[in-house]
Design a protein around this motif. Structure first.
Motif, PDB file in Angstrom:
ATOM      1  N   MET A  86     -18.132  24.589  30.033  1.00 46.17           N
ATOM      2  CA  MET A  86     -17.963  26.026  30.295  1.00 46.17           C
ATOM      3  C   MET A  86     -18.358  26.846  28.944  1.00 46.17           C
ATOM      4  SD  MET A  86     -14.027  27.029  30.312  1.00 46.17           S
ATOM      5  CE  MET A  86     -12.977  26.892  29.020  1.00 46.17           C
ATOM      6  N   SER A  87     -18.441  28.111  29.211  1.00 42.35           N
ATOM      7  CA  SER A  87     -18.666  29.126  28.218  1.00 42.35           C
ATOM      8  C   SER A  87     -17.788  28.778  26.850  1.00 42.35           C
ATOM      9  CB  SER A  87     -18.686  30.454  28.453  1.00 42.35           C
ATOM     10  OG  SER A  87     -18.854  31.297  27.398  1.00 42.35           O
ATOM     11  N   GLY A  88     -18.244  28.675  25.624  1.00 40.43           N
ATOM     12  CA  GLY A  88     -17.290  28.419  24.490  1.00 40.43           C
ATOM     13  C   GLY A  88     -16.718  29.600  24.204  1.00 40.43           C
ATOM     14  N   PHE A  89     -16.920  30.698  24.692  1.00 38.28           N
ATOM     15  CA  PHE A  89     -16.130  31.849  24.648  1.00 38.28           C
ATOM     16  C   PHE A  89     -14.961  32.264  25.479  1.00 38.28           C
ATOM     17  CE2 PHE A  89     -18.956  33.753  21.524  1.00 38.28           C
ATOM     18  CZ  PHE A  89     -20.399  33.071  21.818  1.00 38.28           C
ATOM     19  N   LYS A  90     -14.982  31.334  26.643  1.00 34.76           N
ATOM     20  CA  LYS A  90     -13.810  31.594  27.589  1.00 34.76           C
ATOM     21  C   LYS A  90     -12.763  31.024  26.801  1.00 34.76           C
ATOM     22  CE  LYS A  90     -15.286  31.933  32.111  1.00 34.76           C
ATOM     23  NZ  LYS A  90     -16.694  33.087  31.757  1.00 34.76           N
ATOM     24  N   GLY A  91     -11.393  31.646  26.925  1.00 33.69           N
ATOM     25  CA  GLY A  91     -10.314  31.203  26.415  1.00 33.69           C
ATOM     26  C   GLY A  91     -10.013  31.311  25.045  1.00 33.69           C
ATOM     27  N   ILE A  92     -11.014  32.126  24.062  1.00 31.77           N
ATOM     28  CA  ILE A  92     -10.766  32.487  22.671  1.00 31.77           C
ATOM     29  C   ILE A  92     -10.134  33.824  22.690  1.00 31.77           C
ATOM     30  CG2 ILE A  92     -11.880  32.969  20.735  1.00 31.77           C
ATOM     31  CD1 ILE A  92     -13.846  31.109  20.995  1.00 31.77           C
ATOM     32  N   GLU A  93      -8.798  33.577  22.435  1.00 29.54           N
ATOM     33  CA  GLU A  93      -8.219  34.916  22.049  1.00 29.54           C
ATOM     34  C   GLU A  93      -7.801  35.355  20.532  1.00 29.54           C
ATOM     35  OE1 GLU A  93      -7.871  35.866  26.120  1.00 29.54           O
ATOM     36  OE2 GLU A  93      -7.195  37.184  24.455  1.00 29.54           O
ATOM     37  N   ILE A  94      -8.074  36.441  20.424  1.00 24.19           N
ATOM     38  CA  ILE A  94      -7.896  37.007  18.984  1.00 24.19           C
ATOM     39  C   ILE A  94      -6.599  37.856  19.001  1.00 24.19           C
ATOM     40  CG2 ILE A  94      -8.611  38.035  16.762  1.00 24.19           C
ATOM     41  CD1 ILE A  94     -10.469  35.437  17.566  1.00 24.19           C
ATOM     42  N   ASP A  95      -5.658  37.634  18.271  1.00 20.75           N
ATOM     43  CA  ASP A  95      -4.421  38.363  18.342  1.00 20.75           C
ATOM     44  C   ASP A  95      -4.519  39.457  17.843  1.00 20.75           C
ATOM     45  OD1 ASP A  95      -4.047  36.234  15.716  1.00 20.75           O
ATOM     46  OD2 ASP A  95      -2.838  38.202  15.477  1.00 20.75           O
ATOM     47  N   ASP A  96      -4.001  40.666  18.051  1.00 22.69           N
ATOM     48  CA  ASP A  96      -4.017  41.993  17.638  1.00 22.69           C
ATOM     49  C   ASP A  96      -3.988  42.268  16.194  1.00 22.69           C
ATOM     50  OD1 ASP A  96      -2.460  43.671  20.625  1.00 22.69           O
ATOM     51  OD2 ASP A  96      -4.474  42.968  20.204  1.00 22.69           O
ATOM     52  N   LEU A  97      -2.924  41.122  15.600  1.00 28.33           N
ATOM     53  CA  LEU A  97      -2.682  41.522  14.269  1.00 28.33           C
ATOM     54  C   LEU A  97      -3.985  41.035  13.352  1.00 28.33           C
ATOM     55  CD1 LEU A  97      -0.752  42.250  11.852  1.00 28.33           C
ATOM     56  CD2 LEU A  97       0.174  39.887  11.883  1.00 28.33           C
ATOM     57  N   THR A  98      -4.379  39.767  13.654  1.00 31.84           N
ATOM     58  CA  THR A  98      -5.593  39.468  13.004  1.00 31.84           C
ATOM     59  C   THR A  98      -6.785  40.457  13.247  1.00 31.84           C
ATOM     60  OG1 THR A  98      -4.878  37.085  13.488  1.00 31.84           O
ATOM     61  CG2 THR A  98      -7.474  37.567  13.180  1.00 31.84           C
ATOM     62  N   LEU A  99      -6.926  41.117  14.371  1.00 32.41           N
ATOM     63  CA  LEU A  99      -7.979  41.818  14.638  1.00 32.41           C
ATOM     64  C   LEU A  99      -7.837  43.007  13.862  1.00 32.41           C
ATOM     65  CD1 LEU A  99     -10.422  42.697  16.081  1.00 32.41           C
ATOM     66  CD2 LEU A  99      -8.932  43.552  18.093  1.00 32.41           C
ATOM     67  N   GLN A 100      -6.774  43.735  13.569  1.00 36.76           N
ATOM     68  CA  GLN A 100      -6.297  44.977  12.745  1.00 36.76           C
ATOM     69  C   GLN A 100      -6.644  44.456  11.449  1.00 36.76           C
ATOM     70  OE1 GLN A 100      -2.400  46.305  13.216  1.00 36.76           O
ATOM     71  NE2 GLN A 100      -2.521  46.064  15.643  1.00 36.76           N
ATOM     72  N   ARG A 101      -6.178  43.349  10.945  1.00 39.94           N
ATOM     73  CA  ARG A 101      -6.570  43.008   9.566  1.00 39.94           C
ATOM     74  C   ARG A 101      -8.021  42.983   9.359  1.00 39.94           C
ATOM     75  NH1 ARG A 101      -2.952  37.913   8.375  1.00 39.94           N
ATOM     76  NH2 ARG A 101      -3.979  38.063   6.325  1.00 39.94           N
ATOM     77  N   ALA A 102      -8.678  42.199  10.318  1.00 34.90           N
ATOM     78  CA  ALA A 102     -10.195  41.934  10.236  1.00 34.90           C
ATOM     79  C   ALA A 102     -10.982  43.155  10.213  1.00 34.90           C
ATOM     80  CB  ALA A 102     -10.617  41.041  11.383  1.00 34.90           C
ATOM     81  N   ARG A 103     -10.628  44.416  10.946  1.00 37.76           N
ATOM     82  CA  ARG A 103     -11.051  45.622  11.060  1.00 37.76           C
ATOM     83  C   ARG A 103     -10.822  46.209   9.650  1.00 37.76           C
ATOM     84  NH1 ARG A 103      -9.626  48.686  16.720  1.00 37.76           N
ATOM     85  NH2 ARG A 103     -10.886  50.072  15.687  1.00 37.76           N
ATOM     86  N   ARG A 104      -9.775  45.732   9.034  1.00 33.71           N
ATOM     87  CA  ARG A 104      -9.539  46.337   7.640  1.00 33.71           C
ATOM     88  C   ARG A 104     -10.475  45.860   6.575  1.00 33.71           C
ATOM     89  NH1 ARG A 104      -4.232  47.163   9.291  1.00 33.71           N
ATOM     90  NH2 ARG A 104      -3.547  45.332   8.169  1.00 33.71           N
ATOM     91  N   GLY A 105     -10.989  44.939   6.957  1.00 28.77           N
ATOM     92  CA  GLY A 105     -11.972  43.908   5.825  1.00 28.77           C
ATOM     93  C   GLY A 105     -11.196  42.818   5.307  1.00 28.77           C
ATOM     94  N   ASP A 106      -9.974  42.547   5.922  1.00 25.61           N
ATOM     95  CA  ASP A 106      -9.132  41.289   5.167  1.00 25.61           C
ATOM     96  C   ASP A 106      -9.958  39.991   5.136  1.00 25.61           C
ATOM     97  OD1 ASP A 106      -7.059  39.011   5.844  1.00 25.61           O
ATOM     98  OD2 ASP A 106      -6.357  40.517   4.357  1.00 25.61           O
ATOM     99  N   ARG A 107     -10.128  39.347   4.189  1.00 26.81           N
ATOM    100  CA  ARG A 107     -10.999  38.169   4.074  1.00 26.81           C
ATOM    101  C   ARG A 107     -10.471  37.294   5.003  1.00 26.81           C
ATOM    102  NH1 ARG A 107     -13.400  33.870   4.099  1.00 26.81           N
ATOM    103  NH2 ARG A 107     -14.414  32.914   2.621  1.00 26.81           N
ATOM    104  N   GLN A 108      -9.446  36.924   4.925  1.00 29.66           N
ATOM    105  CA  GLN A 108      -8.367  35.660   5.840  1.00 29.66           C
ATOM    106  C   GLN A 108      -8.676  36.131   7.243  1.00 29.66           C
ATOM    107  OE1 GLN A 108      -4.172  35.328   4.829  1.00 29.66           O
ATOM    108  NE2 GLN A 108      -4.350  33.063   4.913  1.00 29.66           N
ATOM    109  N   ALA A 109      -8.354  37.451   7.588  1.00 28.19           N
ATOM    110  CA  ALA A 109      -8.524  37.397   9.028  1.00 28.19           C
ATOM    111  C   ALA A 109      -9.700  37.351   9.523  1.00 28.19           C
ATOM    112  CB  ALA A 109      -8.183  38.995   9.483  1.00 28.19           C
ATOM    113  N   LEU A 110     -11.254  37.729   8.567  1.00 30.55           N
ATOM    114  CA  LEU A 110     -12.197  37.786   9.095  1.00 30.55           C
ATOM    115  C   LEU A 110     -12.664  36.224   9.049  1.00 30.55           C
ATOM    116  CD1 LEU A 110     -13.866  40.568   7.118  1.00 30.55           C
ATOM    117  CD2 LEU A 110     -13.916  40.466   9.460  1.00 30.55           C
ATOM    118  N   GLY A 111     -12.078  35.501   8.049  1.00 32.55           N
ATOM    119  CA  GLY A 111     -12.659  33.878   8.104  1.00 32.55           C
ATOM    120  C   GLY A 111     -11.731  33.184   9.490  1.00 32.55           C
ATOM    121  N   ARG A 112     -10.742  33.789  10.003  1.00 35.64           N
ATOM    122  CA  ARG A 112     -10.271  33.219  11.051  1.00 35.64           C
ATOM    123  C   ARG A 112     -10.958  33.483  12.276  1.00 35.64           C
ATOM    124  NH1 ARG A 112      -4.778  34.954  11.204  1.00 35.64           N
ATOM    125  NH2 ARG A 112      -4.816  34.066   9.133  1.00 35.64           N
ATOM    126  N   LEU A 113     -11.572  34.556  12.398  1.00 37.81           N
ATOM    127  CA  LEU A 113     -12.429  35.126  13.421  1.00 37.81           C
ATOM    128  C   LEU A 113     -13.709  34.228  13.257  1.00 37.81           C
ATOM    129  CD1 LEU A 113     -11.819  38.076  14.794  1.00 37.81           C
ATOM    130  CD2 LEU A 113     -14.223  38.382  14.072  1.00 37.81           C
TER     131      LEU A 113
END
Lengths: 193, 183
Positions: free
Chosen positions: A1-28
């Motif tokens: 199935m599509s590899g994108f199904k079932g991938i959930e990025i939690d809100d905290l990681t997303l917020q940090r990624a949007r602020r340019g946090d290296r760790q959060a972007l790496g997790r993404l």
């Protein structure tokens, strides 16, 4: 199935990624690299090109993540970027092929019988051997769950064109599979009892 | 559509979905890591340098404004007394000169920012690198044109405007940041 199904990025990681946090972007990147690479490879059939397009996808993701509005999931958004990158890459070649095919999806097969049998034994190789238009449509529709309208918008054609390509792609894959099978490989056409 | 056709299409779709997912090679992961390093380092680097660069720009602008003021005063001093009453001020030249001054300041600031961007690592693929090289070549051509001695202020301002636009795009591409809204 599509590899994108079932991938959930939690809100905290997303917020940090949007602020340019290296760790959060790496997790993404870690969660989405394989699905993006697979999508790029299945659409293009070229591994080296898929690597390049994967990198280009994440360049765009890093550039635009601060503006991500959340109207779709992060995975869906990234998939949209990856599809766009793949289609942009092939657009000039695509246009040439479309005009050469006179609005049909037919491309003369270059495979001899032995090659067609070998291809049919491996669905991945069969997919790769499809004409680009058919490969893109069948993957986006049957695996990624795109509607014909969504495919049409992505490739700049009509929904009818998408349906026609899908029909031909499926017929070709099933035909190759039937021709190359013998009894060695499970058939794509189940036996009707 | 027959039942048999439907079934075979469903089976095909299931088999396509079952195709294995590809794993990024170590080389691709390194490229993505380098991309992340560049993006996040540039972000913090730009934050640290932003104040310094605005300071440099402020100094340059102050110098240009001082030059404008002094230049205008010299013009007034040098005019013979009898010509003051009848001489019309040349409205276009001071405006062009002040625009040129701002463009020179903007261009200098962009040169500063560009110089602070890290060059190590591979941020983009070959095509992006080619576009960056093409931009740099165009900037060099403009610099050669700007170095010509017999060039009018209007022409110089037009060339500087182009230079500012190209440098802004170059900085954007090299840093992955959004373009700055220049005057």
């Amino acid at each position: 199935m599509s590899g994108f199904k079932g991938i959930e990025i939690d809100d905290l990681t997303l917020q940090r990624a949007r602020r340019g946090d290296r760790q959060a972007l790496g997790r993404l990147c870690q969660q989405l690299a394989a699905p993006v690479l697979t999508l790029c490879y299945r659409l293009t059939g070229d591994r080296a090109l898929a690597d390049d397009l994967t990198q280009e996808t994440f360049v765009e993701v890093l550039r635009s993540i601060s503006k991500f509005r959340g109207d779709a999931s992060v995975a869906t958004w990234v998939r949209r970027i990856a599809v766009s990158r793949c289609l942009m890459h092939s657009r000039s070649a695509w246009q040439r092929k479309v005009s050469a095919l006179h609005e049909s999806c037919e491309v003369p097969s270059e495979h001899d019988t032995a090659s067609r049998i070998a291809v049919a034994a491996d669905l991945s190789a069969a997919l790769k051997a499809l004409p680009e238009s058919q490969r893109v449509v069948v993957w986006l529709h049957d695996v990624e769950g795109y509607t014909h309208q969504e495919i049409a918008e992505a490739i700049g054609r009509t929904a009818s064109y998408s349906k026609s390509c899908l029909s031909r792609a499926r017929a070709r894959l099933v035909d190759w599979n039937q021709q190359g099978l013998g009894e060695a490989t499970p058939s794509l056409c189940p036996t009707v009892s | 559509m027959t039942q048999s056709t439907n079934n075979s299409e469903q089976v095909l779709a299931e088999q396509l979905k079952s195709l294995p997912e590809l794993e990024p090679t170590a080389a691709l992961r390194q490229r993505l890591d380098a991309l992340l390093d560049e993006a996040t380092e540039v972000e913090s680097h730009a934050d640290r340098n932003r104040l310094r660069n605005w300071g440099i720009a402020a100094v340059i602008l102050a110098g240009l404004l001082m030059g404008l003021i002094i230049g205008e005063q010299i013009k007034v001093i040098e005019l013979p007394p009898e010509s003051v009453a009848v001489t019309q001020p040349e409205a276009s030249e001071p405006t062009e000169f002040s625009d040129l001054g701002l463009l020179i300041a903007q261009s200098a600031l962009l040169d500063q920012v560009n110089a602070t961007l890290p060059t190590r690592g591979r941020v983009r693929n070959v095509r992006s690198a080619g576009r960056i090289t093409a931009l740099e070549d165009r900037v060099r051509l403009l610099d050669a044109a700007l170095a010509q001695p017999e060039i009018s202020t209007t022409r110089r301002a037009a060339l500087m405007r182009q230079r500012v636009g190209l440098m802004d795009t170059l900085v954007e591409m090299r840093s992955g940041q959004q373009p700055t809204q220049w005057l």
